[in-house]
Design a protein around this motif. Structure first.
Motif, short mmCIF file in Angstrom:
data_model
loop_
_atom_site.label_atom_id
_atom_site.label_comp_id
_atom_site.label_asym_id
_atom_site.label_seq_id
_atom_site.Cartn_x
_atom_site.Cartn_y
_atom_site.Cartn_z
N PHE A 26 9.13 0.96 -16.25
CA PHE A 26 9.85 1.21 -15.01
C PHE A 26 9.69 0.11 -13.97
N HIS A 27 8.68 -0.74 -14.10
CA HIS A 27 8.47 -1.79 -13.11
C HIS A 27 7.74 -2.99 -13.70
N ASN A 28 7.93 -4.11 -13.00
CA ASN A 28 7.21 -5.35 -13.30
C ASN A 28 6.05 -5.43 -12.32
N VAL A 29 4.89 -5.80 -12.80
CA VAL A 29 3.69 -5.76 -11.97
C VAL A 29 2.99 -7.12 -11.97
N ARG A 30 2.56 -7.52 -10.77
CA ARG A 30 1.75 -8.72 -10.60
C ARG A 30 0.66 -8.41 -9.59
N SER A 31 -0.32 -9.30 -9.50
CA SER A 31 -1.38 -9.13 -8.52
C SER A 31 -1.77 -10.48 -7.95
N ALA A 32 -2.40 -10.43 -6.77
CA ALA A 32 -2.83 -11.65 -6.09
C ALA A 32 -3.91 -11.29 -5.07
N GLY A 33 -4.55 -12.33 -4.55
CA GLY A 33 -5.58 -12.14 -3.54
C GLY A 33 -5.29 -12.93 -2.29
N THR A 34 -5.87 -12.49 -1.19
CA THR A 34 -5.65 -13.13 0.11
C THR A 34 -6.66 -14.23 0.41
N ALA A 35 -7.79 -14.24 -0.27
CA ALA A 35 -8.86 -15.21 0.02
C ALA A 35 -8.55 -16.58 -0.60
N PRO A 36 -9.06 -17.64 0.02
CA PRO A 36 -8.87 -18.99 -0.53
C PRO A 36 -9.43 -19.14 -1.95
N VAL A 37 -10.42 -18.32 -2.31
CA VAL A 37 -11.03 -18.40 -3.64
C VAL A 37 -10.41 -17.41 -4.63
N ALA A 38 -9.30 -16.81 -4.27
CA ALA A 38 -8.66 -15.81 -5.14
C ALA A 38 -8.27 -16.43 -6.48
N ARG A 39 -8.38 -15.61 -7.52
CA ARG A 39 -7.98 -16.02 -8.87
C ARG A 39 -6.52 -16.46 -8.86
N ILE A 40 -5.65 -15.62 -8.32
CA ILE A 40 -4.25 -15.97 -8.06
C ILE A 40 -4.03 -15.70 -6.58
N LYS A 41 -3.65 -16.72 -5.83
CA LYS A 41 -3.48 -16.59 -4.39
C LYS A 41 -2.09 -16.01 -4.06
N VAL A 42 -2.08 -15.11 -3.11
CA VAL A 42 -0.80 -14.54 -2.68
C VAL A 42 0.03 -15.67 -2.07
N SER A 43 1.32 -15.66 -2.37
CA SER A 43 2.20 -16.73 -1.91
C SER A 43 3.50 -16.12 -1.38
N GLU A 44 4.25 -16.93 -0.68
CA GLU A 44 5.55 -16.48 -0.19
C GLU A 44 6.46 -16.11 -1.37
N LYS A 45 6.36 -16.86 -2.43
CA LYS A 45 7.17 -16.58 -3.61
C LYS A 45 6.85 -15.20 -4.19
N LEU A 46 5.56 -14.87 -4.31
CA LEU A 46 5.17 -13.55 -4.82
C LEU A 46 5.61 -12.43 -3.88
N VAL A 47 5.42 -12.64 -2.59
CA VAL A 47 5.81 -11.62 -1.61
C VAL A 47 7.33 -11.42 -1.64
N SER A 48 8.08 -12.50 -1.77
CA SER A 48 9.54 -12.39 -1.87
C SER A 48 9.97 -11.65 -3.12
N TRP A 49 9.27 -11.89 -4.22
CA TRP A 49 9.57 -11.25 -5.50
C TRP A 49 9.37 -9.74 -5.44
N ALA A 50 8.34 -9.31 -4.73
CA ALA A 50 7.95 -7.90 -4.71
C ALA A 50 8.93 -7.03 -3.93
N GLU A 51 9.20 -5.85 -4.48
CA GLU A 51 9.98 -4.85 -3.77
C GLU A 51 9.07 -3.88 -3.04
N VAL A 52 7.90 -3.67 -3.60
CA VAL A 52 6.87 -2.85 -2.95
C VAL A 52 5.53 -3.55 -3.15
N ILE A 53 4.70 -3.50 -2.09
CA ILE A 53 3.40 -4.16 -2.13
C ILE A 53 2.32 -3.12 -1.83
N PHE A 54 1.35 -3.04 -2.73
CA PHE A 54 0.19 -2.19 -2.53
C PHE A 54 -0.97 -3.09 -2.15
#
Length: 107
Positions: A26-54
């Motif tokens: 039913f959905h495509n899922v990704r994850s990210a982190g807000t910290a500079p040391v995050a494994r995958i850093k949250v980006s404008e591209k990821l935020v734009s891609w998302a329809e809902v953010i938890f």
């Protein structure tokens, strides 16, 4: 639906959520982190891609609003209130995520 899970370092909470829900039909899922040391850093591209953010904590929502105000104008951001006290795929974390997210998504 495109779903993004966000925590601080993208090592335990949001990564667990991504791995827990990634095989959904039913959905495509990704994850990210807000910290500079995050494994995958949250980006404008990821935020734009998302329809809902938890986000795991209120501070994550505030960080996203501060960093990406224009992109977040029409996005739904849901605070799960899950503290940073669980390891990756911790049984209690898995149960908390399932209970919290099932209100919003088909799982």
């Amino acid at each position: 639906m495109n779903v993004l899970f966000v925590c601080s370092r993208n090592k335990w909470r949001s990564r667990t959520a991504e791995d827990l829900f990634k095989d959904s039909n039913f959905h495509n899922v990704r994850s990210a982190g807000t910290a500079p040391v995050a494994r995958i850093k949250v980006s404008e591209k990821l935020v734009s891609w998302a329809e809902v953010i938890f986000v795991m904590e209120k501070r994550h929502r505030e960080q996203l609003k501060s960093r990406f105000p224009l992109v977040l104008n029409e996005k739904e951001i849901i605070v799960l209130n899950i503290p940073d006290e669980y390891g990756y795929m911790d049984d209690e974390l898995v149960e908390l995520l399932k209970a919290s997210v099932s209100t919003y998504l088909e799982i």
